[in-house]
Enzyme design. Structure first.
Site, mmCIF file in Angstrom:
data_model
loop_
_atom_site.group_PDB
_atom_site.id
_atom_site.type_symbol
_atom_site.label_atom_id
_atom_site.label_comp_id
_atom_site.label_asym_id
_atom_site.label_seq_id
_atom_site.Cartn_x
_atom_site.Cartn_y
_atom_site.Cartn_z
ATOM 1 N N SER A 39 56.769 8.914 16.771
ATOM 2 C CA SER A 39 56.690 10.096 17.556
ATOM 3 C C SER A 39 56.280 9.865 19.050
ATOM 4 O O SER A 39 55.214 9.503 19.338
ATOM 5 C CB SER A 39 55.852 11.120 16.995
ATOM 6 O OG SER A 39 55.439 12.023 17.901
ATOM 7 N N HIS A 48 61.226 9.978 17.293
ATOM 8 C CA HIS A 48 60.995 11.541 16.856
ATOM 9 C C HIS A 48 60.412 12.054 18.014
ATOM 10 O O HIS A 48 59.644 11.918 18.644
ATOM 11 C CB HIS A 48 59.679 11.429 15.753
ATOM 12 C CG HIS A 48 59.266 12.743 15.292
ATOM 13 N ND1 HIS A 48 60.236 13.238 14.180
ATOM 14 C CD2 HIS A 48 58.502 13.749 15.499
ATOM 15 C CE1 HIS A 48 59.707 14.406 13.967
ATOM 16 N NE2 HIS A 48 58.670 14.517 14.608
ATOM 17 N N ASP A 84 59.253 15.608 19.720
ATOM 18 C CA ASP A 84 58.607 16.710 19.353
ATOM 19 C C ASP A 84 58.871 17.926 20.144
ATOM 20 O O ASP A 84 58.138 17.761 21.592
ATOM 21 C CB ASP A 84 56.976 16.461 18.895
ATOM 22 C CG ASP A 84 56.821 15.745 17.714
ATOM 23 O OD1 ASP A 84 57.323 16.199 16.622
ATOM 24 O OD2 ASP A 84 56.154 14.715 17.462
ATOM 25 N N MET A 134 57.992 21.694 21.550
ATOM 26 C CA MET A 134 56.790 22.866 21.426
ATOM 27 C C MET A 134 56.924 23.786 22.477
ATOM 28 O O MET A 134 57.149 23.455 23.609
ATOM 29 C CB MET A 134 55.517 22.184 21.228
ATOM 30 C CG MET A 134 55.321 21.150 20.207
ATOM 31 S SD MET A 134 53.531 20.627 20.051
ATOM 32 C CE MET A 134 53.642 19.326 19.088
ATOM 33 N N HIS A 193 62.669 17.416 16.745
ATOM 34 C CA HIS A 193 61.801 18.312 15.610
ATOM 35 C C HIS A 193 61.538 19.722 16.630
ATOM 36 O O HIS A 193 60.460 19.722 17.468
ATOM 37 C CB HIS A 193 60.583 17.475 15.269
ATOM 38 C CG HIS A 193 59.576 18.624 14.544
ATOM 39 N ND1 HIS A 193 57.888 18.171 14.259
ATOM 40 C CD2 HIS A 193 59.400 19.737 13.892
ATOM 41 C CE1 HIS A 193 57.575 19.232 13.725
ATOM 42 N NE2 HIS A 193 58.321 19.984 13.292
ATOM 43 N N MET A 225 59.844 23.045 17.123
ATOM 44 C CA MET A 225 58.689 23.896 16.932
ATOM 45 C C MET A 225 58.754 24.985 18.167
ATOM 46 O O MET A 225 57.976 25.178 18.651
ATOM 47 C CB MET A 225 57.445 23.101 17.194
ATOM 48 C CG MET A 225 57.181 22.038 15.784
ATOM 49 S SD MET A 225 55.862 20.834 16.157
ATOM 50 C CE MET A 225 56.902 19.401 16.828
ATOM 51 N N MET A 241 55.628 18.787 6.596
ATOM 52 C CA MET A 241 54.342 18.700 7.665
ATOM 53 C C MET A 241 53.070 18.354 6.934
ATOM 54 O O MET A 241 52.885 19.103 5.913
ATOM 55 C CB MET A 241 54.269 19.964 8.502
ATOM 56 C CG MET A 241 55.401 20.308 9.592
ATOM 57 S SD MET A 241 55.869 19.058 10.688
ATOM 58 C CE MET A 241 54.234 18.883 11.559
ATOM 59 N N GLY A 281 51.758 21.413 16.099
ATOM 60 C CA GLY A 281 51.079 21.547 17.566
ATOM 61 C C GLY A 281 50.533 20.423 18.319
ATOM 62 O O GLY A 281 50.434 20.306 19.515
ATOM 63 N N PHE A 282 49.764 19.392 17.413
ATOM 64 C CA PHE A 282 49.115 18.172 18.058
ATOM 65 C C PHE A 282 49.352 16.984 17.174
ATOM 66 O O PHE A 282 49.327 17.087 15.967
ATOM 67 C CB PHE A 282 47.809 18.533 18.037
ATOM 68 C CG PHE A 282 47.466 19.961 18.954
ATOM 69 C CD1 PHE A 282 47.480 19.975 20.281
ATOM 70 C CD2 PHE A 282 47.415 21.376 18.252
ATOM 71 C CE1 PHE A 282 47.384 21.102 21.068
ATOM 72 C CE2 PHE A 282 47.183 22.382 18.959
ATOM 73 C CZ PHE A 282 47.201 22.538 20.443
ATOM 74 N N GLY A 303 47.538 13.326 16.468
ATOM 75 C CA GLY A 303 46.234 12.805 16.216
ATOM 76 C C GLY A 303 45.197 13.455 15.196
ATOM 77 O O GLY A 303 44.154 13.443 15.106
ATOM 78 N N ASP A 323 55.494 14.030 8.339
ATOM 79 C CA ASP A 323 55.008 14.308 9.813
ATOM 80 C C ASP A 323 53.485 14.539 9.945
ATOM 81 O O ASP A 323 53.211 15.665 9.660
ATOM 82 C CB ASP A 323 55.927 15.147 10.469
ATOM 83 C CG ASP A 323 55.629 14.951 12.052
ATOM 84 O OD1 ASP A 323 54.767 14.443 12.414
ATOM 85 O OD2 ASP A 323 56.440 15.769 12.492
ATOM 86 N N GLY A 324 52.653 13.833 10.322
ATOM 87 C CA GLY A 324 51.380 14.139 10.834
ATOM 88 C C GLY A 324 50.391 13.375 10.031
ATOM 89 O O GLY A 324 50.270 13.182 8.758
ATOM 90 N N GLY A 325 49.409 12.873 10.703
ATOM 91 C CA GLY A 325 48.416 11.804 10.220
ATOM 92 C C GLY A 325 48.689 10.590 9.391
ATOM 93 O O GLY A 325 48.072 9.982 8.465
ATOM 94 N N GLY A 335 53.011 8.913 15.238
ATOM 95 C CA GLY A 335 52.657 8.803 16.685
ATOM 96 C C GLY A 335 51.556 8.339 17.273
ATOM 97 O O GLY A 335 51.786 7.007 17.530
ATOM 98 N N SER A 336 50.552 8.720 16.939
ATOM 99 C CA SER A 336 49.039 7.874 17.524
ATOM 100 C C SER A 336 48.721 6.615 16.809
ATOM 101 O O SER A 336 48.396 5.643 17.423
ATOM 102 C CB SER A 336 47.854 8.995 17.313
ATOM 103 O OG SER A 336 47.711 9.432 16.058
HETATM 104 C C1 DX5 Z 1 53.098 17.496 15.250
HETATM 105 C C2 DX5 Z 1 53.924 16.745 15.414
HETATM 106 C C3 DX5 Z 1 53.926 15.398 15.239
HETATM 107 C C4 DX5 Z 1 52.826 14.474 15.983
HETATM 108 C C5 DX5 Z 1 52.505 13.345 14.899
HETATM 109 O O1 DX5 Z 1 53.186 18.831 15.556
HETATM 110 O O2 DX5 Z 1 55.144 17.227 14.993
HETATM 111 O O3 DX5 Z 1 55.454 14.575 15.047
HETATM 112 O O4 DX5 Z 1 53.276 13.710 16.970
HETATM 113 O O5 DX5 Z 1 51.501 12.676 15.489
HETATM 114 P P1 DX5 Z 1 50.491 11.738 14.564
HETATM 115 O O6 DX5 Z 1 51.308 10.725 14.102
HETATM 116 O O7 DX5 Z 1 49.374 11.194 15.534
HETATM 117 O O8 DX5 Z 1 49.831 12.634 13.808
HETATM 118 ZN ZN ZN Z 2 57.126 15.994 14.728
#
Ligand code: DX5
Ligand code: ZN
Length: 224
Positions: free
Chosen positions: A11, A36, A38, A40, A70, A72, A141, A146-147, A149, A179-181, A201-202
């Site tokens: 991401s 990936h 994102d 928003m 993706h 959103m 998800m 939205g974010f 990390g 997706d996420g964490g 992502g992070s």
């Molecule tokens: C959140 C995004 C994710 C985000 C994941 O809304 O859809 O793709 O970048 O970031 P990490 O991997 O840091 O949770």
């Molecule tokens: Zn995403």
């Protein structure tokens, strides 16, 4: 059909946007399978990111890897056409954000892209009842969108297992993406629960050595 070969989708939300082309090149060179992307809109989610212009710029830069868009955003359909034109490979959307879910899925496919449905942590798998036969990817998800990390929401493990059962029972090749964490220390458990496509992502862009992180992720998935 069963599980498909694992895919790591990096991401770019956590990349250095001042040097985005180089970051994407580096993460693909480091072994990521997909980018990936994102999107928003400060309406469906409380954040604002990037649009089709940036997707197109990455293609012009020479990125040939699949781009996993993706969305959103609300509304959805107009951006489907723009992202298809901008070089997207996969386009996924949140069904609550579309008035006509079946129409949006068909629009994605007719535009030459592969359709995916995204379900938030508290959104029912029941959305699959009349869509599973039409989609190529289900994205669950594991944080509220939205974010980057955020912490992985634990009950999503059980939901992943249920989604895996539904996909296998249906028999078509549908990717199950999370997706996420997603981190090095939970990616094995996530694979065990049934995911075959892992957004990170992070965990990748926050690490010193993208290649070492991606290799360690693949090793943890392979142990399952
Ligand atoms: C959140 C995004 C994710 C985000 C994941 O809304 O859809 O793709 O970048 O970031 P990490 O991997 O840091 O949770
Ligand atoms: Zn995403």
């Amino acid at each position: 059909m069963g599980m498909q070969s694992p895919v790591i989708a990096a991401s770019i939300l956590s990349a250095d946007f001042a040097r985005l082309g180089a970051e994407v090149d580096a993460v693909i060179e480091a072994g990521a399978d997909w980018i990936h992307f994102d999107v928003m809109d400060n309406h469906y989610v409380p954040n604002l990111t990037i649009g089709p212009l940036v997707c197109k710029a990455l293609r012009h830069h020479g990125v040939t890897a699949p781009i996993d868009v993706h969305l959103m955003v609300d509304p959805v359909d107009r951006l489907v056409l723009e992202f298809a034109e901008a070089g997207a490979t996969w386009i996924s959307f949140h069904p609550e954000a579309s008035r006509h879910v079946d129409r949006t899925i068909r629009l994605i496919r007719e535009s030459g892209c592969r359709p995916g449905l995204v379900l938030n942590p508290a959104t029912q798998l029941g959305w699959l009842d009349h869509t599973l036969a039409q989609i190529d990817l289900l994205l669950l998800m594991s944080v509220n969108p939205g974010f980057a990390g955020q912490q992985f929401i634990e009950p999503v493990f059980a939901k992943l297992a249920q989604a895996r059962q539904r996909i296998d029972a249906d028999g078509r090749a549908v990717r199950l993406e999370i997706d996420g964490g997603v981190k090095l220390d939970n990616i094995g458990a996530i694979a065990r629960a049934g995911a075959d496509t892992f957004v990170a992502g992070s965990a990748i862009f926050g690490s010193k050595d993208y290649g070492a992180t991606i290799r360690a992720m693949r090793a943890a998935i392979a142990k399952v």
